[in-house]
Scaffold this active site. Structure first.
Site, PDB file in Angstrom:
ATOM      1  N   GLU A  74       0.821  -1.210   0.000  1.00 23.07           N
ATOM      2  CA  GLU A  74       0.000   0.000   0.000  1.00 23.07           C
ATOM      3  C   GLU A  74       0.857   1.261   0.000  1.00 23.07           C
ATOM      4  O   GLU A  74       0.531   2.239  -0.665  1.00 23.07           O
ATOM      5  CB  GLU A  74      -0.954   0.005   1.192  1.00 23.07           C
ATOM      6  CG  GLU A  74      -2.075  -1.024   1.097  1.00 23.07           C
ATOM      7  CD  GLU A  74      -2.931  -0.853  -0.156  1.00 23.07           C
ATOM      8  OE1 GLU A  74      -2.987   0.264  -0.700  1.00 23.07           O
ATOM      9  OE2 GLU A  74      -3.531  -1.845  -0.595  1.00 23.07           O
ATOM     10  N   TYR A  89      -6.995   6.623   3.458  1.00 29.16           N
ATOM     11  CA  TYR A  89      -7.104   5.510   2.527  1.00 29.16           C
ATOM     12  C   TYR A  89      -6.325   4.283   2.998  1.00 29.16           C
ATOM     13  O   TYR A  89      -6.853   3.168   3.053  1.00 29.16           O
ATOM     14  CB  TYR A  89      -6.625   5.898   1.121  1.00 29.16           C
ATOM     15  CG  TYR A  89      -6.300   4.663   0.320  1.00 29.16           C
ATOM     16  CD1 TYR A  89      -7.319   3.887  -0.210  1.00 29.16           C
ATOM     17  CD2 TYR A  89      -4.985   4.213   0.189  1.00 29.16           C
ATOM     18  CE1 TYR A  89      -7.043   2.695  -0.879  1.00 29.16           C
ATOM     19  CE2 TYR A  89      -4.700   3.038  -0.480  1.00 29.16           C
ATOM     20  CZ  TYR A  89      -5.726   2.287  -1.006  1.00 29.16           C
ATOM     21  OH  TYR A  89      -5.450   1.112  -1.635  1.00 29.16           O
ATOM     22  N   ASP A  96     -10.235   5.013  -2.728  1.00 29.87           N
ATOM     23  CA  ASP A  96      -9.074   5.462  -3.482  1.00 29.87           C
ATOM     24  C   ASP A  96      -9.537   6.073  -4.804  1.00 29.87           C
ATOM     25  O   ASP A  96     -10.729   6.167  -5.077  1.00 29.87           O
ATOM     26  CB  ASP A  96      -8.104   4.297  -3.734  1.00 29.87           C
ATOM     27  CG  ASP A  96      -8.553   3.462  -4.913  1.00 29.87           C
ATOM     28  OD1 ASP A  96      -9.768   3.226  -5.020  1.00 29.87           O
ATOM     29  OD2 ASP A  96      -7.706   3.064  -5.721  1.00 29.87           O
TER      30      ASP A  96
END
Length: 291
Positions: free
Chosen positions: A36, A119, A137
């Site tokens: 991520e 996020y 996102d």
DNA sequence: GAGTCGTGGTT
DNA sequence: TAACCAAGACT
């Protein structure tokens, strides 16, 4: 209404999801978290080789925490936005100190880690731990903008209305919600892309508000373009590239060769030092940070 | 809330 | 080719 989206999108995901290394069970929460960080503003194809290298070298947060932060910056390579490497290292240190070396499961504890915002906290909690969170996102925002709101593009910055919509669309069941988060994101990444939207391959084309409205063009101000040539960012990139390749302190004179304009060059180097990406030494020498 | 922060592929 | 775009965070 919502089931008419969930079921086809999740079924499409089951059939078409990419086999990405951070989606495999052996990736674990740490693998999900590393991916991520790397995927923030960065395409999957560029992340893949660096991800594999990082997980092989630092299989647990404590392994990365033991390293000098400069090693994280060096191993970041040319992924871009190298402050992410520094923040990921800082997150690994915090996880080791505060959470016994395990990526926290709690959304608030994730959010408190450096480099993790709204996020990424939701993404790690959802993808790594199967929790129920709105994972909003740029892909999901675009899918919602088109399928639900009926416009070509979402706003530049995430709005309260988008957050509310994302929460309303979230399946009640935890496992289904986690599946939906991954599926709606993948749909935006593979089919409902910014350009060349693939309605012919879209599982919810029949219900898409934007398509049903005749795909009206985006209205309003142009969606901010980011020029790069000649900016401080470009100079920073050139400076840091020299330091990444060097394995001994670099003299100022060597750094001076990367950019002709002295004022901007000095400003860029100073910014890197301020950010903790570069460590100045006595005698006009510079290196990646040891601490 | 607007600016800043990298890099490279695509159009 | 210049512009756009790619799983954002932080100030």
């Amino acid at each position: 209404m919502t089931e008419k989206l969930h079921t086809p999108v999740i079924a499409w995901f089951d059939a078409h999801a990419r086999d990405l290394p951070w989606r495999r069970p052996e990736a674990g929460p740490w693998g999900v978290m590393v991916s991520e960080f790397m995927l923030q503003q960065t395409p999957v194809s560029r992340v893949l080789p660096v991800y594999e290298e990082w997980l092989a070298r630092w299989p647990r947060p404590a392994d990365l925490a033991k390293e000098a932060p400069g090693e994280a910056v060096r191993a970041w390579g040319r992924l871009g936005y190298p402050r992410r490497a520094l923040r990921l290292h800082g997150a690994a240190v915090a996880i080791t100190e505060r959470h016994g070396g395990d990526v926290p499961t709690d959304h608030a504890q994730l959010l408190a880690l450096p480099g993790i915002g709204e996020y990424t906290a939701a993404a790690v909690a959802s993808f790594a731990y199967g929790q129920r969170h709105a994972v909003l996102d740029t892909n999901v925002r675009r899918v919602f903008a088109r399928a639900v709101t009926g416009v070509q593009y979402p706003p530049n910055a995430t709005t309260a209305a988008e957050r509310r919509l994302a929460r309303e669309l979230l399946p009640a069941d935890e496992k289904t919600a986690a599946r939906w988060a991954a599926a709606s994101m993948e749909l935006g990444a593979l089919v409902c892309t910014a350009k060349n939207e693939g309605c012919a391959r879209c599982p919810i084309a029949a219900q898409c508000a934007w398509r049903l409205a005749g795909k009206p063009e985006h209205e309003g101000p142009p969606r901010r373009g980011q020029t790069y040539a000649g900016t401080d960012r470009q100079v920073r990139g050139k400076l840091l590239a020299v330091l990444r390749e060097a394995h001994a302190p670099v003299p100022q004179a060597v750094l001076d060769r990367v950019w002709h304009e002295p004022v901007q060059r000095a400003r860029a180097l100073d910014g890197l030092v301020t950010d903790g990406l570069v460590e100045p030494l006595a005698g006009g020498l510079y290196r990646l940070p040891l601490s």
